[in-house]
Design a protein around this motif. Structure first.
Motif, PDB file in Angstrom:
ATOM      1  N   GLN A 286      -7.335  11.121  -1.662  1.00 11.76           N
ATOM      2  CA  GLN A 286      -8.312  10.143  -2.129  1.00 11.76           C
ATOM      3  C   GLN A 286      -7.977   9.636  -3.526  1.00 11.76           C
ATOM      4  O   GLN A 286      -8.112   8.444  -3.815  1.00 11.76           O
ATOM      5  CB  GLN A 286      -9.717  10.755  -2.083  1.00 11.76           C
TER       6      GLN A 286
ATOM      7  N   LEU B 192       0.588   4.931   5.754  1.00 11.18           N
ATOM      8  CA  LEU B 192      -0.434   5.414   6.668  1.00 11.18           C
ATOM      9  C   LEU B 192      -0.917   6.810   6.337  1.00 11.18           C
ATOM     10  O   LEU B 192      -2.095   7.128   6.523  1.00 11.18           O
ATOM     11  CB  LEU B 192       0.126   5.371   8.097  1.00 11.18           C
TER      12      LEU B 192
ATOM     13  N   SER C  10      -7.140  10.089   3.344  1.00 11.60           N
ATOM     14  CA  SER C  10      -8.212   9.777   2.396  1.00 11.60           C
ATOM     15  C   SER C  10      -9.476   9.302   3.092  1.00 11.60           C
ATOM     16  O   SER C  10     -10.520   9.156   2.447  1.00 11.60           O
ATOM     17  CB  SER C  10      -7.744   8.715   1.395  1.00 11.60           C
ATOM     18  N   SER C  11      -9.405   9.079   4.397  1.00  7.17           N
ATOM     19  CA  SER C  11     -10.572   8.622   5.148  1.00  7.17           C
ATOM     20  C   SER C  11     -11.431   9.815   5.576  1.00  7.17           C
ATOM     21  O   SER C  11     -10.974  10.960   5.587  1.00  7.17           O
ATOM     22  CB  SER C  11     -10.133   7.846   6.388  1.00  7.17           C
TER      23      SER C  11
ATOM     24  N   TYR D 194      -1.483   8.423   3.463  1.00  6.47           N
ATOM     25  CA  TYR D 194      -2.567   8.465   2.484  1.00  6.47           C
ATOM     26  C   TYR D 194      -3.814   7.765   3.003  1.00  6.47           C
ATOM     27  O   TYR D 194      -4.942   8.179   2.704  1.00  6.47           O
ATOM     28  CB  TYR D 194      -2.105   7.845   1.163  1.00  6.47           C
ATOM     29  N   GLN D 195      -3.634   6.704   3.759  1.00  9.87           N
ATOM     30  CA  GLN D 195      -4.796   5.995   4.300  1.00  9.87           C
ATOM     31  C   GLN D 195      -5.587   6.886   5.249  1.00  9.87           C
ATOM     32  O   GLN D 195      -6.824   6.928   5.204  1.00  9.87           O
ATOM     33  CB  GLN D 195      -4.342   4.728   5.022  1.00  9.87           C
TER      34      GLN D 195
ATOM     35  N   ASP E  29       0.844  -1.192   0.000  1.00 12.76           N
ATOM     36  CA  ASP E  29       0.000   0.000   0.000  1.00 12.76           C
ATOM     37  C   ASP E  29       0.879   1.242   0.000  1.00 12.76           C
ATOM     38  O   ASP E  29       2.103   1.159  -0.055  1.00 12.76           O
ATOM     39  CB  ASP E  29      -0.960   0.004   1.192  1.00 12.76           C
TER      40      ASP E  29
ATOM     41  N   ASN F 139      -4.748   7.361  -3.152  1.00  7.10           N
ATOM     42  CA  ASN F 139      -5.006   6.133  -2.398  1.00  7.10           C
ATOM     43  C   ASN F 139      -5.897   5.161  -3.164  1.00  7.10           C
ATOM     44  O   ASN F 139      -5.860   3.953  -2.905  1.00  7.10           O
ATOM     45  CB  ASN F 139      -5.650   6.472  -1.048  1.00  7.10           C
ATOM     46  N   SER F 140      -6.684   5.673  -4.105  1.00  9.38           N
ATOM     47  CA  SER F 140      -7.598   4.797  -4.858  1.00  9.38           C
ATOM     48  C   SER F 140      -7.087   4.478  -6.260  1.00  9.38           C
ATOM     49  O   SER F 140      -7.783   3.822  -7.035  1.00  9.38           O
ATOM     50  CB  SER F 140      -8.982   5.465  -4.979  1.00  9.38           C
TER      51      SER F 140
END
Length: 321
Positions: A237, A173, A179-180, A175-176, A170, A240-241
């Motif tokens: 977002q 952390l 993006s949340s 970007y995770q 991945d 990360n996607s």
């Protein structure tokens, strides 16, 4: 929670949002649009046109804007090309499409194909014809999507350190979280409000490594624009996607017969050559891969002459010069 504690929380949140808004207003005043804003079915896309000749489209990477190209590369091209630079949706002065538009935000982000369509519509508005499309980093994925969307109306591609193939693992952390929903509501306003200038410069320095940041670059691009809350959310977002969209796009690469020039630094640790451009060159039937020895993730700044030559070469291969 006591009433006093609740009041303190409200005050802190208000202070953070006020400080974030003030920094955003200052950045936008310092770095206004340098081109025209084109309405694409309710989405504002920022477009700048310079020069005359065959059309060249420049698509910037993550956390950036068209200013990355107007710093140097546009000036190297506008004497013989009509150069069209655009801010990708959600970055610079371009807006994100409304939720649900054209399949947008199915994973809370716009896929490269939708970004390409929005930018193509804006480019159509300024009369684009059979362009050479140049994409850097994340913008390379959008450039590939552009060609896949319009294979008969894309003269050639030039890809610079392009994110083009699936990668293992991945993105970490940062970007995770950002993006949340929780990160977008809590972490991003704190970054906007209080990120120090030294931290911003250090981040840009890491992107350029092992090369140095060119003199005047930070003042030109306005990194504070990237710190805006809406821009941070869009960027996190989108990045990360990206992987699942690249997985699907890669299946179609062998169908692209467009001339493609690929330039990638051997010292690029952000988008590694071995994971992206080397496999890409094998998938594309009409690709020419140039390995830039010792160059990091910013080839258009480290080796601008070689990038300019690659654009000329792509234009000749496409019969545009």
């Amino acid at each position: 929670m006591s009433v006093l504690s609740l009041l303190m929380v409200v005050v802190v949140i208000g202070l953070v949002q006020w400080r974030a808004s003030a920094r955003e207003a200052s950045a936008e005043a310092l770095y206004p649009p340098s081109g025209q804003i084109i309405d694409v079915d309710g989405t504002d896309i920022h477009v700048r046109v310079e020069g005359s000749g065959p059309d060249v489209v420049l698509i910037h990477g993550a956390s950036g804007s068209m200013r990355d190209f107007t710093f140097d590369l546009v000036g190297r091209l506008s004497d013989r090309y009509r150069v069209i630079t655009l801010d990708r949706p959600g970055l610079g002065w371009s807006n994100r499409p409304r939720p649900g538009y054209g399949g947008a935000w199915s994973n809370r982000a716009e896929p490269p194909t939708l970004q390409a369509r929005l930018m193509q519509a804006a480019a159509d508005a300024v009369g684009i014809t059979n362009p050479v499309v140049v994409g850097h980093s994340y913008g390379g994925a959008v450039a590939l999507a552009w060609a896949l969307e319009r294979p008969e109306d894309t003269g050639a591609l030039v890809l610079l350190g392009a994110a083009s193939n699936p990668w293992p693992g991945d993105l970490g952390l940062f970007y995770q979280i950002n993006s949340s929903k929780a990160g977008g509501a809590l972490a991003i306003p704190l970054i906007t409000a209080f990120a120090p200038s030294q931290a911003i410069e250090n981040t840009v320095r890491e992107i350029f490594a092992p090369q140095k940041i060119p003199d005047g670059y930070l003042d030109h691009i306005g990194p504070e624009m990237t710190l805006r809350r809406t821009t941070q959310r869009a960027n996190a977002q989108q990045v990360n996607s990206l992987r699942p969209y690249v997985v699907e796009m890669a299946k179609k690469y062998p169908t692209l017969t467009t001339p493609v020039e690929i330039l990638h630094g051997t010292a690029d640790t952000i988008v590694p050559l071995q994971i992206h451009s080397e496999p890409l060159a094998k998938l594309l039937p009409n690709a020419n891969l140039i390995r830039l020895e010792g160059v990091g993730h910013m080839p258009h700044h480290a080796e601008p002459g070689m990038v300019s030559d690659a654009i000329d070469r792509a234009a000749r291969r496409a019969g545009l010069r």
